[in-house]
Design a protein around this motif. Structure first.
Motif, PDB file in Angstrom:
ATOM      1  N   ALA A   1      -0.160  -2.569  -9.866  1.00 46.43           N
ATOM      2  CA  ALA A   1      -0.906  -1.319  -9.717  1.00 46.43           C
ATOM      3  C   ALA A   1      -1.585  -0.912 -11.017  1.00 46.43           C
ATOM      4  N   PHE A   2      -1.139  -1.470 -12.138  1.00 47.54           N
ATOM      5  CA  PHE A   2      -1.716  -1.136 -13.438  1.00 47.54           C
ATOM      6  C   PHE A   2      -2.753  -2.173 -13.887  1.00 47.54           C
ATOM      7  N   ALA A   3      -2.981  -3.187 -13.067  1.00 52.10           N
ATOM      8  CA  ALA A   3      -3.947  -4.220 -13.409  1.00 52.10           C
ATOM      9  C   ALA A   3      -5.368  -3.732 -13.145  1.00 52.10           C
ATOM     10  N   LYS A   4      -6.299  -4.232 -13.924  1.00 56.00           N
ATOM     11  CA  LYS A   4      -7.711  -3.924 -13.722  1.00 56.00           C
ATOM     12  C   LYS A   4      -8.478  -5.118 -13.165  1.00 56.00           C
ATOM     13  N   GLY A   5      -7.800  -6.240 -13.072  1.00 57.15           N
ATOM     14  CA  GLY A   5      -8.405  -7.451 -12.531  1.00 57.15           C
ATOM     15  C   GLY A   5      -7.335  -8.274 -11.858  1.00 57.15           C
ATOM     16  N   SER A   6      -7.341  -9.564 -12.125  1.00 58.97           N
ATOM     17  CA  SER A   6      -6.388 -10.475 -11.487  1.00 58.97           C
ATOM     18  C   SER A   6      -5.303 -10.927 -12.457  1.00 58.97           C
ATOM     19  N   GLU A   7      -5.042 -10.106 -13.509  1.00 57.82           N
ATOM     20  CA  GLU A   7      -4.094 -10.540 -14.542  1.00 57.82           C
ATOM     21  C   GLU A   7      -2.637 -10.495 -14.081  1.00 57.82           C
TER      22      GLU A   7
ATOM     23  N   HIS B   1      16.759   7.135  -9.102  1.00 56.94           N
ATOM     24  CA  HIS B   1      15.618   7.274 -10.006  1.00 56.94           C
ATOM     25  C   HIS B   1      14.351   7.125  -9.183  1.00 56.94           C
ATOM     26  N   VAL B   2      13.252   7.576  -9.742  1.00 55.33           N
ATOM     27  CA  VAL B   2      11.969   7.427  -9.077  1.00 55.33           C
ATOM     28  C   VAL B   2      11.518   5.982  -9.254  1.00 55.33           C
TER      29      VAL B   2
ATOM     30  N   THR C   1       0.832  -1.199   0.000  1.00 59.24           N
ATOM     31  CA  THR C   1       0.000   0.000   0.000  1.00 59.24           C
ATOM     32  C   THR C   1       0.869   1.252   0.000  1.00 59.24           C
ATOM     33  N   GLN C   2       1.947   1.247   0.758  1.00 62.55           N
ATOM     34  CA  GLN C   2       2.862   2.391   0.797  1.00 62.55           C
ATOM     35  C   GLN C   2       3.560   2.604  -0.541  1.00 62.55           C
ATOM     36  N   ARG C   3       3.701   1.548  -1.336  1.00 59.47           N
ATOM     37  CA  ARG C   3       4.326   1.657  -2.663  1.00 59.47           C
ATOM     38  C   ARG C   3       3.328   2.057  -3.746  1.00 59.47           C
ATOM     39  N   GLY C   4       2.082   2.266  -3.371  1.00 54.03           N
ATOM     40  CA  GLY C   4       1.085   2.719  -4.340  1.00 54.03           C
ATOM     41  C   GLY C   4       0.151   1.651  -4.837  1.00 54.03           C
ATOM     42  N   LEU C   5       0.140   0.473  -4.193  1.00 52.42           N
ATOM     43  CA  LEU C   5      -0.735  -0.622  -4.587  1.00 52.42           C
ATOM     44  C   LEU C   5      -1.557  -1.040  -3.371  1.00 52.42           C
TER      45      LEU C   5
ATOM     46  N   ALA D   1      13.402  -6.166  -5.994  1.00 57.69           N
ATOM     47  CA  ALA D   1      12.799  -4.831  -6.078  1.00 57.69           C
ATOM     48  C   ALA D   1      13.372  -3.841  -5.079  1.00 57.69           C
ATOM     49  N   ASP D   2      13.895  -4.303  -3.945  1.00 60.13           N
ATOM     50  CA  ASP D   2      14.421  -3.387  -2.929  1.00 60.13           C
ATOM     51  C   ASP D   2      15.821  -2.892  -3.243  1.00 60.13           C
ATOM     52  N   LEU D   3      16.488  -3.472  -4.234  1.00 60.05           N
ATOM     53  CA  LEU D   3      17.908  -3.208  -4.461  1.00 60.05           C
ATOM     54  C   LEU D   3      18.105  -2.145  -5.534  1.00 60.05           C
ATOM     55  N   GLN D   4      17.624  -0.933  -5.260  1.00 58.09           N
ATOM     56  CA  GLN D   4      17.792   0.203  -6.164  1.00 58.09           C
ATOM     57  C   GLN D   4      19.156   0.835  -5.910  1.00 58.09           C
ATOM     58  N   LEU D   5      20.012   0.836  -6.933  1.00 57.88           N
ATOM     59  CA  LEU D   5      21.375   1.339  -6.769  1.00 57.88           C
ATOM     60  C   LEU D   5      21.593   2.696  -7.409  1.00 57.88           C
ATOM     61  N   ASP D   6      20.959   2.971  -8.521  1.00 60.19           N
ATOM     62  CA  ASP D   6      21.096   4.270  -9.181  1.00 60.19           C
ATOM     63  C   ASP D   6      19.918   5.159  -8.809  1.00 60.19           C
TER      64      ASP D   6
END
Length: 499
Positions: A319-325, A311-312, A177-181, A304-309
């Motif tokens: 988060a872009f899904a409209k169903g269970s795809e 960037h946003v 939820t904190q990540r936008g989902l 996913a947690d290992l962001q080195l450079d």
């Protein structure tokens, strides 16, 4: 089922400036002294070795490719004939020519020899670069101490909870939820790691002989999991370098339609092994492709947690899904410690119910102590991950500097995160290099381990999860091993035989 076909436009894009492949003039520039058919055949051969033209896939028709490349059909006919002569195309009566590898080229994806007998017979101290994982952070001791204090609350129960303790499911849901989902705890199933979660999903979502799309290269244990359930991995090549590097979304859509694949396994968050990241626009398109083709996309967020450079960080693909795809799997192993066998699946409650039915035949739940330790780590993740990413960033710089000094002919473009770089060798000798490297003090995972049917002989994954001093020693060992090779695979194609 119809044979999958590479589009003429896609092949032309991947070929790039194919007329100048391997031709250097005396001033160091490029020229096109060879016949066009020979230059084109060499370009396609390199795509096959790099996994960009997957085995078993048909090349475009002669007419379509000639039109797209702006050459005569005779040129394409001669190109295909040369590739057939050298074993890179297989032709059958009444069907298209499909991509292959010559019998002399190993294409079984054999794992590197790294058993105990091999190590015992090697007098040189070895550095193991076959894995990408870090040692535990100092907070791990506190995590288990806290878990020990919390375990009495669970001792009055049978301790077997196949869905996971509610406190951890709440923590993971809150994290999404904190990540936008937006996520509820009943959308989370706690597993024994991401690999375990993938295996559960494959058992539910696939059937024997089903096609599963994969990004190519990808995590080798995922390929094995797909094969173990009787499904067939269908590779969709990544573009590892250049301004357009990343996921071929048109290729994913085309492959889904042509193969009728109902499942895909993708690693868009710092792909293992390339470290590449799919942006928000690509994630939205990927979700649309899943809906349009009625395909379930399993997204692996282990890295996913290992962001080195800087960037946003993009939104989770789901988060872009409209169903269970979109179904997401995650893990604490890469973020915190490989010995912490805790992961999760985020999906809809109906699928979780099906997964629980399968899980009861495999195991009875994730250990409670490990779950409680993971809760503590998630509560302190900001400071832990900041320190670990800084360490990885420094180690990556040390690895790249050592490669530039000792192996300057190797091409390396680091992705913005993850734990490894995907190095391109000047010649297709990855398996040979991995075989001889232990004699020089380093263990390597050959490129074909990260693909299917012999792809990636010109690549090797190099993790930077080791201390800087070890990485520098490992690179010198690789340079020594590489210098000892005399690869026949690097020899260019010869012109057509004239009878």
């Amino acid at each position: 089922m119809a044979t999958r076909v590479i589009g003429a436009g896609s092949l032309a894009r991947d070929l790039g400036n194919w007329r100048s492949v391997g031709d250097d003039d005396e001033a160091g520039g490029r020229r096109s002294a060879r016949p066009a058919y020979l230059a084109l055949a060499e370009g396609i051969r390199l795509l096959i070795h790099d996994g960009r033209a997957p085995l078993g896939v048909a090349l475009p028709s002669e007419r379509d490719l000639a039109t797209t490349l702006g050459v005569s059909r005779t040129t394409i006919t001669s190109t295909y004939a040369l590739l057939r002569e050298h074993g890179y195309l297989i032709s059958r009566q009444g069907s298209r020519s499909t991509v292959a590898l010559p019998p002399a080229v190993p294409h079984d994806g054999t794992k590197p020899v790294r058993g105990i007998m091999a190590l015992m017979s090697n007098e040189v101290a070895t550095i193991d670069l076959t894995y990408a994982a870090m040692s535990a952070p100092p907070e791990m001791q506190d995590a288990y101490a806290t878990a020990l204090q919390g375990i009495p609350a669970y001792l009055g129960t049978h301790g077997m909870d196949p869905i996971g303790v509610i406190a951890l499911r709440e923590a993971v849901a809150r994290r999404y939820t904190q990540r936008g989902l937006a996520t509820e705890p009943d959308q989370i199933l706690i597993t024994l790691g991401a690999q375990h979660g993938l295996r559960l999903l494959l058992n539910v979502l696939t059937a024997p002989a089903a096609r599963v799309l994969i990004d190519h290269p990808t995590y080798p244990n995922a390929i094995e999991a797909i094969r173990d359930v009787g499904a067939r991995p269908v590779p969709v090549p990544l573009v590892p370098e250049g301004p357009g590097r990343g996921w071929d979304l048109d290729g994913i859509r085309s492959a889904a339609r042509q193969t009728a694949a109902t499942v895909a396994y993708l690693v868009p968050d710092y792909n293992n092994p390339t470290g590449l990241l799919l942006d928000d626009a690509g994630r939205a398109e990927l979700a649309a492709i899943a809906r349009d083709t009625r395909m379930t996309v399993v997204v692996d967020e282990s890295m996913a947690d290992l962001q080195l450079d800087p960037h946003v960080a993009p939104l989770p693909v789901a988060a872009f899904a409209k169903g269970s795809e979109i179904v997401t799997i995650g893990s604490a192993s890469k973020s915190f410690w490989g010995g912490l066998r805790v992961g999760w699946i985020r999906t809809n409650p109906a699928l979780i119910t099906k997964l629980l039915g399968i899980r009861s035949t495999v195991d009875l739940g994730t250990p409670v102590m490990d779950q409680l330790a993971t809760i503590h780590l998630l509560e302190h993740e900001d400071s832990i991950l900041a320190r670990r990413c800084a360490q990885l960033r420094s180690q990556r710089s040390a690895l790249l500097a050592a490669l530039a000094e000792d192996l300057p002919d190797w091409r390396v473009e680091a992705g913005p995160g993850g734990m490894s770089v995907w190095a391109q060798l000047p010649a297709p000798v990855s398996t040979a290099l991995a075989a001889t490297a232990p004699n020089h003090g380093v263990l390597l995972a050959a490129g074909p381990r990260f693909g299917v049917q012999g792809a990636f002989e010109r690549f090797v994954r190099l993790p930077f999860s080791h201390p800087e001093a070890e990485l520098r020693v490992a690179v010198k060992a690789m340079a020594s091993a590489y210098e000892a090779l005399t690869p026949r695979a690097a020899e260019p194609l010869q012109p057509l035989t004239v009878f």
